[in-house]
Design an enzyme around this catalytic site. Sequence first.
Site, mmCIF file in Angstrom:
data_model
loop_
_atom_site.group_PDB
_atom_site.id
_atom_site.type_symbol
_atom_site.label_atom_id
_atom_site.label_comp_id
_atom_site.label_asym_id
_atom_site.label_seq_id
_atom_site.Cartn_x
_atom_site.Cartn_y
_atom_site.Cartn_z
ATOM 1 N N THR A 81 0.828 -1.208 0.000
ATOM 2 C CA THR A 81 0.000 0.000 0.000
ATOM 3 C C THR A 81 0.863 1.259 0.000
ATOM 4 O OG1 THR A 81 -1.787 -1.158 1.123
ATOM 5 C CG2 THR A 81 -1.814 1.237 1.259
ATOM 6 N N ASN A 138 -5.914 -9.939 -7.548
ATOM 7 C CA ASN A 138 -5.816 -10.746 -6.338
ATOM 8 C C ASN A 138 -6.979 -11.709 -6.149
ATOM 9 O OD1 ASN A 138 -6.921 -8.035 -6.094
ATOM 10 N ND2 ASN A 138 -7.349 -8.531 -3.963
ATOM 11 N N GLN A 159 0.605 -9.364 -6.543
ATOM 12 C CA GLN A 159 0.240 -10.779 -6.712
ATOM 13 C C GLN A 159 1.094 -11.476 -7.768
ATOM 14 O OE1 GLN A 159 -1.651 -12.418 -4.755
ATOM 15 N NE2 GLN A 159 -2.758 -10.793 -3.699
ATOM 16 N N SER A 164 5.030 -6.639 -2.462
ATOM 17 C CA SER A 164 4.851 -6.791 -1.026
ATOM 18 C C SER A 164 5.469 -8.106 -0.573
ATOM 19 C CB SER A 164 3.350 -6.774 -0.721
ATOM 20 O OG SER A 164 3.141 -7.151 0.617
ATOM 21 N N GLY A 165 6.297 -8.033 0.458
ATOM 22 C CA GLY A 165 7.049 -9.205 0.900
ATOM 23 C C GLY A 165 6.192 -10.399 1.296
ATOM 24 N N THR A 183 14.563 4.556 9.384
ATOM 25 C CA THR A 183 15.585 3.511 9.512
ATOM 26 C C THR A 183 15.089 2.218 8.879
ATOM 27 O OG1 THR A 183 16.418 4.531 11.506
ATOM 28 C CG2 THR A 183 16.954 2.207 11.193
ATOM 29 N N CYS A 233 -20.810 -10.643 3.251
ATOM 30 C CA CYS A 233 -20.750 -10.855 4.695
ATOM 31 C C CYS A 233 -19.334 -11.014 5.209
ATOM 32 C CB CYS A 233 -21.557 -12.072 5.079
ATOM 33 S SG CYS A 233 -23.305 -11.763 4.944
#
Lengths: 277, 392
Positions: free
Chosen positions: B73, B154, B182, B202-203, B240, B328
Amino acid sequence: MWEYTDKVKEHFMNPLNVGEIENAEGTGDVGSLACGDALKLTLKIVDDIIVDAQFKTFGCASAIASSSALTEMVKGLPVDEAAKITNEDIAQFLGGLPKEKMHCSVMGREALEAAIANYKGVPLRVAEGDVVCECFGVTDLEVKRAIQESNLHTVEEVTNFTKAGGGCGKCHDRLQELIDEVQKDSTAKIIPMKGPKRMTTLQKIKMIEEVLEREIRPVLKKDGGDIELVDVDGDYVLVSLRGACGSCAKSQTTLKEYVEKKLREQVIDTLIVEEDK
Amino acid sequence: MTNIIYMDNNATTRVAPEVVDVMMPYFSEQYGNPSSMHNFGGKVMSAVSEARDKIAALLGADADEIVFTSCGTESDSTALLSALKSNPDKRHIVTTRVEHPAIKNLAENLRSLTGHKYRVTQLSVASDGTLDLDEYEKALDDETAIVSIMWANNETGVIFPIEKMCKMAKDRDILFHTDAVQAVGKIPINLKEIPIDFLSLSGHKLHAPKGIGVLYVRRGTPFAPFMIGGHQEHGRRGGTENVASIVGLGKACELAAAHMAEENDQVRKLRDKLEKNLLESVPNAILNGHKNDRLPNTSNISFEYVEGESILLHMDAFGICASSGSACTSGSLEPSHVLRAMGVPFTAAHGSIRFSLSIYNTEEEVDFVIEKIPAIIENLRAMSPFWQDREK
């Protein structure tokens, strides 16, 4: 993952009274595939007594559990008694529902109402009114009723209970107007009754016990403590802290910041918790 | 506790044991700050550099084009906002209706929160989840600041023709970003051959831990940082470094590069077996998404007339983990925006289940799922008021 109570899980994994009664005296059909949940309730009624109830439900775990609970609650009741069951009663029977899932209990109440109206041969009250939420076809009467019954204050709460406003969001302003309208009326009416909900002392004690058992006691026990309900007098809830809590310097904070907060959230927001010394 | 059968790898993946092993020293003895002047910190900096090289190698990129972030993100936000900042006169964004919320909600917010200062075109998809390149061509104009299109979806696993789409944007000098969260590690990517400006990864989607992401920024592409602070990442991302996770991601990329072909083969076989059997043994089961242009690990199947959360919870009782596009399960009241964009009817959208496999799945697990699902669906259908009436 939703946090369902054991009772919800039990009624979902092993639902009771699944099926459809043939030639039922009362049938209630609510919801739709598009909305994501639907319930068909059939009642066998003899001499104004509900002798059997069965359901068929399309929906999530809480919809199935609410349906199962509802059939258990109405069986054996005179029709007029059953008509008094509210969505809050259904949720309470299940030990509570996640707030986003309250509309499942509302669906149960609506199906019951529809089945009773069908039995009595009268038109349904909620079918009238103007549609406010077009995505889910919810009328202003339904919304107002939910605001009143469950004492709702925000649009989000209205969505959780009725689904109204859960789609495109265009009706949010109108929902807020309805909330303001109903809440203005009700504060005038309700103040003399002390507290927003009418509840007998017995109901209150039962609900307090349930919240203590389900949510508060397990947390205190982790720290080696415990809690007992001593008495309920109006809004005053007298409790006794046991075990490690009894000697803990922070027990007053626990009592006010945690126990009282929880009980206010889940039972009545005017409760005052005191320690019995 | 029941054994876990984990088929939810598009949500997150197990951290590979080899990855855990290389990370451990950076939680204990190797605690130096990579920015320090002393040799103790310098050794940590070397580990970060080594990881950067491995990630660059998997993407066909150069090490200086890799910027570490905290997640996919953050990478997405950085890319989009940077492109808008470096093109103050261009106020049009082209994206799709089926993006991950990291792009979809950001684009929609840019439109509404700026009082429609930005125009957003969201490309539609066909019923099999694929894009229409003609519609894309028409959407590009002189005001377009950036195109952002995911490499693979995804929910359905559908792969978009990124090479072609990137070229079409670059022909008009428009910046091109792809959310490849993905795709990375699952299909080959070579940024030497495709002139993509920004790519997010993304890792935790490729067996590295959560909390580490990468934004690839092509050398020469104008860049404005999102996190402003110290000189880390050559001033492109202050803060860092998350050293242990960076080292872990390096290892995960190395593993993916070394084994991608054989792993894909293995995972694809299992996925195909699962899919074929479920579609055959359960009536009214429909595959969502293009059958071939798809990630090898993903299968999204709709079981009509039943609701996804109920299916998932019954699967959960057997330890089987997957996801659903039903309303839902999301906490919202509407089913998945991806399935709705594809025009999947409500009868099917609410009952969609996404299985996403990994190299850690076994044939026994697939057999177990094939054995359990039909009865779950049958039981729920017996309870559904629509199943019996479906003919009417």
